[in-house]
Design a protein around this motif. Structure first.
Motif, PDB file in Angstrom:
ATOM      1  N   GLN A 258     -35.869  43.341 -13.487  1.00  0.00           N
ATOM      2  CA  GLN A 258     -37.021  42.462 -13.697  1.00  0.00           C
ATOM      3  C   GLN A 258     -38.312  43.271 -13.731  1.00  0.00           C
ATOM      4  O   GLN A 258     -39.202  43.014 -14.553  1.00  0.00           O
ATOM      5  CB  GLN A 258     -37.080  41.421 -12.583  1.00  0.00           C
ATOM      6  CG  GLN A 258     -38.271  40.484 -12.657  1.00  0.00           C
ATOM      7  CD  GLN A 258     -38.304  39.516 -11.476  1.00  0.00           C
ATOM      8  OE1 GLN A 258     -37.273  39.069 -10.992  1.00  0.00           O
ATOM      9  NE2 GLN A 258     -39.509  39.211 -11.012  1.00  0.00           N
ATOM     10  N   THR A 262     -40.922  43.419 -16.905  1.00  0.00           N
ATOM     11  CA  THR A 262     -42.301  42.950 -16.737  1.00  0.00           C
ATOM     12  C   THR A 262     -43.297  44.036 -17.095  1.00  0.00           C
ATOM     13  O   THR A 262     -44.315  43.775 -17.741  1.00  0.00           O
ATOM     14  CB  THR A 262     -42.524  42.468 -15.295  1.00  0.00           C
ATOM     15  OG1 THR A 262     -41.578  41.449 -14.978  1.00  0.00           O
ATOM     16  CG2 THR A 262     -43.937  41.912 -15.120  1.00  0.00           C
ATOM     17  N   GLU A 265     -43.546  44.137 -20.765  1.00  0.00           N
ATOM     18  CA  GLU A 265     -44.312  43.001 -21.289  1.00  0.00           C
ATOM     19  C   GLU A 265     -45.811  43.190 -21.097  1.00  0.00           C
ATOM     20  O   GLU A 265     -46.620  42.709 -21.915  1.00  0.00           O
ATOM     21  CB  GLU A 265     -43.856  41.713 -20.588  1.00  0.00           C
ATOM     22  CG  GLU A 265     -42.446  41.281 -20.949  1.00  0.00           C
ATOM     23  CD  GLU A 265     -41.907  40.208 -20.012  1.00  0.00           C
ATOM     24  OE1 GLU A 265     -42.668  39.781 -19.102  1.00  0.00           O
ATOM     25  OE2 GLU A 265     -40.733  39.817 -20.172  1.00  0.00           O
ATOM     26  N   LYS A 379     -51.450  40.656 -10.601  1.00  0.00           N
ATOM     27  CA  LYS A 379     -50.061  40.182 -10.662  1.00  0.00           C
ATOM     28  C   LYS A 379     -49.214  40.950  -9.658  1.00  0.00           C
ATOM     29  O   LYS A 379     -49.298  42.177  -9.581  1.00  0.00           O
ATOM     30  CB  LYS A 379     -49.501  40.379 -12.068  1.00  0.00           C
ATOM     31  CG  LYS A 379     -48.092  39.837 -12.264  1.00  0.00           C
ATOM     32  CD  LYS A 379     -47.649  39.973 -13.700  1.00  0.00           C
ATOM     33  CE  LYS A 379     -46.234  39.414 -13.907  1.00  0.00           C
ATOM     34  NZ  LYS A 379     -46.144  37.970 -13.591  1.00  0.00           N
ATOM     35  N   LEU A 381     -45.683  42.367  -8.450  1.00  0.00           N
ATOM     36  CA  LEU A 381     -44.455  42.800  -9.118  1.00  0.00           C
ATOM     37  C   LEU A 381     -43.483  43.374  -8.090  1.00  0.00           C
ATOM     38  O   LEU A 381     -43.695  44.458  -7.555  1.00  0.00           O
ATOM     39  CB  LEU A 381     -44.792  43.856 -10.168  1.00  0.00           C
ATOM     40  CG  LEU A 381     -43.646  44.348 -11.058  1.00  0.00           C
ATOM     41  CD1 LEU A 381     -43.027  43.182 -11.823  1.00  0.00           C
ATOM     42  CD2 LEU A 381     -44.146  45.403 -12.022  1.00  0.00           C
TER      43      LEU A 381
END
Length: 454
Positions: A258, A262, A265, A379, A381
């Motif tokens: 993941q 991410t 992205e 964000k 992570l």
């Protein structure tokens, strides 16, 4: 074993110095030498634990002090909460040794230079201890209860093998932490600037396992002037060289998979390749940590052999620090045994299982909320740490552990190099930021409010 009972002591509340005191507390802790030499020859953690106990007592929080050995001190305290299961908030008080001759400033002076607080432990991990104390003291001064009951633990011996700290606490005083379901501690919550308009905060939601191994090769002792067809040092050295040169393949877990998706992205450089390729990118400050979390690592660290220049020794020893990806312990040990070969024996000195916590837990969502309130647009992570922490000990009794010591860092700051490094230092503003975020996470309240102590 020394022990003092914990209690909630009378406290009248009232204004205090606010979150800025985190800098003074961290500086005080740095100035307490709690170096861990891997045995009991160092100063121990007692002076640091007594300092913590005093800071808690000043706001009416009693402590329990526990010593498995003289001066090797652990401290546990409780802060009543509003509801829900208890949350374990912990940090270790020991630090790795530091040679003053190698530092630009004395490692235990706690000097502030150009906006940074310098000193051994400023990142690993007295900064988090100071943030915990500051957030807790601010709660008491403002008369605010945390959302959950807090168990505060300040531990010994993390820099060795947890033997006199978290492991000892789990094995001997589990009753002090048995009602905790989750924990927060170090090696997470720090920022990385991946674009001018985007900061991420890496949250440690898992840790690689640890395999500390002793390798022994046996040969024929004899005079060094005579040909030695089976030289123990030669046999061992060949095995050690194979370990050092081995290229371990990628092993992605749910969390690391993941994380890599991410990052892609968000337009960040890929962490799937050689860490050297990241050195001139935005991920340079954490390149080693992230790339090492995606594959097994085995590093020879100690060699022992011989006592005289003209004697071929009958045996030679090497020590290897192995770290394996969660879910791949058996694969790692089998492959390492194959690499070493049949001529060298392997003894396991210490084996710590890898562990993972739920990256989608509600506590993680609250971390995102607390960080975004202080750093809008950021964000969180989740990632798997390449190292192990005290959270590994608590995972063994079902406590899900997260690394969350929040720091908003300058883009050029090399976070990973500060761990056990020379000239370790932490930005002063990052300390204050972290204390505010931690307060917001633990209480759900705005640290900028006008209530007493703000």
């Amino acid at each position: 074993m020394a022990r003092r009972a914990a209690a909630q002591l009378p406290f009248s509340g009232g204004p205090g110095p606010g979150f800025g005191e985190v800098v003074d507390i961290c500086r005080d802790l740095i100035r307490i030498d709690s170096s861990n030499y891997g045995d009991s020859s160092g100063p121990g953690e007692r002076a640091a634990a007594e300092y913590v106990a005093t800071k808690l007592s000043e706001v009416g929080i009693g402590s329990t002090l526990l010593e498995p050995e003289p001066r090797r001190t652990n401290l546990v305290a409780r802060v009543p909460g509003r509801s829900g299961p208890a949350l374990l908030v912990h940090g270790h008080l020991d630090v790795v040794p530091a040679d003053p001759a190698l530092w630009a400033v004395h490692p235990f002076a706690g000097e502030i230079i150009d906006g940074f607080l310098w000193g051994r432990g400023s990142i690993d991990m007295k900064h988090m201890v100071a943030m915990i104390l500051t957030a807790t003291r601010e709660m008491r001064r403002r008369g605010v209860q945390p959302q959950r009951e807090l168990v505060l633990a300040f531990l010994a011996d993390e820099e060795n093998a947890f033997t006199l700290g978290s492991r000892w606490l789990v094995n001997n005083h589990r009753e002090l932490i048995d009602d905790c379901t989750e924990a927060i501690s170090e090696v997470g919550g720090f920022s990385v600037q991946i674009r001018p308009d985007q900061r991420i905060y890496l949250l440690e939601s898992g840790r690689k396992g640890v395999a500390w191994l002793r390798l022994t090769a046996h040969g024929t002792a004899g005079h060094a002037s005579i040909t030695s067809p089976r030289n123990s040092i030669g046999v061992l050295s060949a095995a050690v060289a194979r370990i050092a040169e081995h290229q371990w393949p990628l092993r992605l877990t749910t969390v690391s998979g993941q994380m890599t998706r991410t990052l892609a992205e968000l337009g960040a450089p890929s962490v799937l390749g050689d860490p050297e390729a990241l050195q001139n990118t935005v991920l340079a400050p954490v390149a080693g940590m992230l790339t090492s979390s995606l594959r097994h690592v085995a590093n020879p660290t100690v060699l022992k052999a011989g006592h005289s220049l003209n004697v071929v020794p009958d045996s030679a020893e090497a020590y290897v620090d192995g770290r394996f990806v969660p879910g791949y312990q058996e694969e790692f040990l089998d492959e390492l045994s194959f690499i070493i070969g049949p001529d060298v024996s392997i003894d396991v000195i210490d084996l710590t299982e890898a562990d993972q916590a739920d990256p989608d837990a509600s506590l993680v969502s609250r971390m995102q909320t607390a960080l975004a309130a202080e750093d809008p647009g950021c964000k969180v992570l989740p990632y798997t740490s390449s190292a192990s922490t005290d959270n590994a000990s608590f995972a063994g009794i079902g406590i899900q552990g997260y690394g969350f010591a929040p720091l908003k860092l300058p883009p050029e700051y090399s976070f990973s190099s500060m761990f056990h490094g020379t000239d370790e230092r932490v930005p002063v503003e990052a300390l204050i930021f972290g204390a505010r975020v931690l307060y917001r996470l633990l209480t759900g309240e705005d640290p900028h409010s006008s209530r007493a102590g703000s």
